[in-house]
Design a protein around this motif. Structure first.
Motif, mmCIF file in Angstrom:
data_model
loop_
_atom_site.group_PDB
_atom_site.id
_atom_site.type_symbol
_atom_site.label_atom_id
_atom_site.label_comp_id
_atom_site.label_asym_id
_atom_site.label_seq_id
_atom_site.Cartn_x
_atom_site.Cartn_y
_atom_site.Cartn_z
ATOM 1 N N GLY A 64 9.225 16.843 -12.301
ATOM 2 C CA GLY A 64 9.624 15.501 -11.924
ATOM 3 C C GLY A 64 9.547 15.351 -10.417
ATOM 4 N N VAL A 65 10.031 14.223 -9.920
ATOM 5 C CA VAL A 65 10.045 13.991 -8.476
ATOM 6 C C VAL A 65 11.399 13.422 -8.069
ATOM 7 N N GLU A 66 11.735 13.651 -6.812
ATOM 8 C CA GLU A 66 12.888 12.993 -6.201
ATOM 9 C C GLU A 66 12.378 12.135 -5.057
ATOM 10 N N ILE A 67 12.691 10.858 -5.077
ATOM 11 C CA ILE A 67 12.330 9.947 -3.988
ATOM 12 C C ILE A 67 13.365 10.110 -2.882
ATOM 13 N N HIS A 68 12.897 10.378 -1.668
ATOM 14 C CA HIS A 68 13.822 10.600 -0.552
ATOM 15 C C HIS A 68 14.154 9.250 0.095
ATOM 16 N N GLY A 69 15.369 8.767 -0.180
ATOM 17 C CA GLY A 69 15.809 7.511 0.407
ATOM 18 C C GLY A 69 16.926 7.697 1.403
ATOM 19 N N ALA A 70 17.017 8.897 1.968
ATOM 20 C CA ALA A 70 18.154 9.249 2.823
ATOM 21 C C ALA A 70 17.705 9.744 4.196
ATOM 22 N N ASN A 71 18.681 10.196 4.976
ATOM 23 C CA ASN A 71 18.470 10.945 6.220
ATOM 24 C C ASN A 71 17.656 10.218 7.285
ATOM 25 N N ASP B 263 0.834 -1.211 0.000
ATOM 26 C CA ASP B 263 0.000 0.000 0.000
ATOM 27 C C ASP B 263 0.867 1.259 0.000
ATOM 28 N N VAL B 264 1.949 1.244 0.782
ATOM 29 C CA VAL B 264 2.842 2.406 0.839
ATOM 30 C C VAL B 264 3.509 2.626 -0.515
ATOM 31 N N ILE B 265 3.929 1.557 -1.152
ATOM 32 C CA ILE B 265 4.528 1.673 -2.488
ATOM 33 C C ILE B 265 3.527 2.316 -3.449
ATOM 34 N N HIS B 266 2.265 1.914 -3.340
ATOM 35 C CA HIS B 266 1.222 2.503 -4.187
ATOM 36 C C HIS B 266 1.030 3.981 -3.856
ATOM 37 N N GLU B 267 1.182 4.349 -2.592
ATOM 38 C CA GLU B 267 1.079 5.761 -2.206
ATOM 39 C C GLU B 267 2.163 6.591 -2.888
ATOM 40 N N PHE B 268 3.377 6.053 -2.979
ATOM 41 C CA PHE B 268 4.444 6.754 -3.689
ATOM 42 C C PHE B 268 4.071 6.919 -5.164
ATOM 43 N N ARG B 269 3.514 5.877 -5.755
ATOM 44 C CA ARG B 269 3.097 5.951 -7.152
ATOM 45 C C ARG B 269 2.062 7.065 -7.362
ATOM 46 N N VAL C 172 8.758 5.167 -11.503
ATOM 47 C CA VAL C 172 9.195 5.203 -12.898
ATOM 48 C C VAL C 172 8.096 4.698 -13.824
ATOM 49 N N ASP C 173 7.420 3.652 -13.405
ATOM 50 C CA ASP C 173 6.328 3.110 -14.210
ATOM 51 C C ASP C 173 5.204 4.136 -14.372
ATOM 52 N N GLU C 174 5.024 4.975 -13.371
ATOM 53 C CA GLU C 174 3.929 5.945 -13.392
ATOM 54 C C GLU C 174 4.256 7.203 -14.187
ATOM 55 N N ILE C 175 5.481 7.748 -14.003
ATOM 56 C CA ILE C 175 5.785 9.051 -14.613
ATOM 57 C C ILE C 175 6.992 9.036 -15.548
ATOM 58 N N GLY C 176 7.712 7.925 -15.613
ATOM 59 C CA GLY C 176 8.857 7.831 -16.508
ATOM 60 C C GLY C 176 10.185 8.036 -15.804
ATOM 61 N N ALA C 177 11.199 7.319 -16.259
ATOM 62 C CA ALA C 177 12.530 7.407 -15.654
ATOM 63 C C ALA C 177 13.134 8.795 -15.810
ATOM 64 N N GLU C 178 12.805 9.470 -16.916
ATOM 65 C CA GLU C 178 13.387 10.787 -17.174
ATOM 66 C C GLU C 178 12.888 11.849 -16.197
ATOM 67 N N ARG C 179 11.834 11.539 -15.459
ATOM 68 C CA ARG C 179 11.297 12.511 -14.492
ATOM 69 C C ARG C 179 11.444 12.006 -13.056
ATOM 70 N N THR C 180 12.303 11.007 -12.856
ATOM 71 C CA THR C 180 12.442 10.395 -11.544
ATOM 72 C C THR C 180 13.889 10.423 -11.066
ATOM 73 N N ILE D 228 13.766 -0.437 -4.116
ATOM 74 C CA ILE D 228 13.705 -0.790 -5.534
ATOM 75 C C ILE D 228 12.268 -0.784 -6.038
ATOM 76 N N GLU D 229 11.349 -1.329 -5.239
ATOM 77 C CA GLU D 229 9.958 -1.396 -5.674
ATOM 78 C C GLU D 229 9.305 -0.018 -5.697
ATOM 79 N N VAL D 230 9.684 0.859 -4.773
ATOM 80 C CA VAL D 230 9.190 2.244 -4.819
ATOM 81 C C VAL D 230 9.673 2.922 -6.099
ATOM 82 N N ALA D 231 10.964 2.789 -6.386
ATOM 83 C CA ALA D 231 11.524 3.423 -7.583
ATOM 84 C C ALA D 231 10.865 2.884 -8.851
ATOM 85 N N LYS D 232 10.666 1.576 -8.915
ATOM 86 C CA LYS D 232 10.019 0.982 -10.090
ATOM 87 C C LYS D 232 8.593 1.499 -10.258
ATOM 88 N N ALA D 233 7.874 1.611 -9.148
ATOM 89 C CA ALA D 233 6.491 2.080 -9.216
ATOM 90 C C ALA D 233 6.414 3.516 -9.723
#
Length: 245
Positions: free
Chosen positions: A170-177, A151-157, A215-223, A208-213
């Protein structure tokens, strides 16, 4: 430095220079997480840089950690961000919305639903957080089930989709801090023994699954995605084995 003010292409956008503005929590959103008019003014004033990365923006109620941080998961949020992106674009700039789920780095006093925070494992970070009533110890979070992780992965999507709908470039996924993604990556905050824990591969699965979701939604060029290898903020210890990732 001679190329600092030269144009550069990133993904599918042409930036007017190579200066980027890092994400910084401002806590200027309305109580429901909608960016206020002050937020639009703030980012518009900084649109002379090539690319702005917005402050951390939660993809859900559970994703909020601090007071008055913006969200990107309701119609009001989208309308508020449209004002921000329109202002930045009118000044010739570009902006990515940073998607930040804080996981255990939260307090019930700071969220709309006032519920216990969620995390890979029920382990408190051992740090304090600011609330409207002052500094408080962060309580122990609740462990997410595998179904809830999906469900959380879907929320990121959906948050990524909403950001683009709001006019973001585009978006930046925060995987830090020390926030949720890094909590999954780290040995001392992830004691799971299912598909999302145990081995390095298991602890990496969520990121990995968040990033894939997304990218699948908005494209790698905007992620984009941000990591802080071996960072120790918010009580994080990735462990020596994380160096092999």
């Amino acid at each position: 430095m001679s190329s600092l003010f030269e144009k550069v292409r990133i993904g599918n956008i042409d930036l007017k220079n190579r200066i980027g503005m890092a994400p910084m929590t401002r806590s200027r959103a309305l109580p429901d997480g909608t960016p206020s008019d002050l937020v639009a003014e703030y980012y518009g004033q900084r649109a002379s840089v090539g690319l702005i990365i917005s402050e951390g923006t939660q993809p859900s109620d559970d994703g909020q950690g601090y007071t008055k941080t913006p969200g990107i998961y309701t119609e009001n949020h989208i309308k508020g961000w449209k004002k921000v992106t329109s202002k930045v674009h009118s000044e010739g700039g570009h902006i990515f919305v940073q998607l930040m789920h804080v996981g255990r780095v939260s307090h019930p006093d700071n969220t709309p639903h006032h519920r216990q925070a969620v995390a890979p494992s029920a382990i408190a970070p051992g740090v304090e957080i600011f609330t409207a009533e002052g500094i408080k110890e962060i309580p122990t979070p609740r462990e997410l089930s595998e179904l809830e992780i999906k469900d959380v992965i879907h929320e990121f999507r959906l948050a990524a989709r909403s950001a683009i709908e709001a006019g973001a470039d585009g978006v930046e996924i925060h995987g830090a801090n020390g926030y949720l993604i890094q909590q999954f990556l780290s040995e001392n905050s992830n004691h799971r023994q299912d598909a999302y824990g145990g081995t390095i591969e298991g602890r990496s699965r969520f990121a990995i699954e968040v990033a894939k979701a997304v990218v699948d939604e908005i494209g790698a060029e905007r992620t984009g995605i941000r990591f802080s290898p071996q960072g120790t903020l918010q009580g994080i210890d990735e462990g020596e084995n994380s160096l092999e990732m």
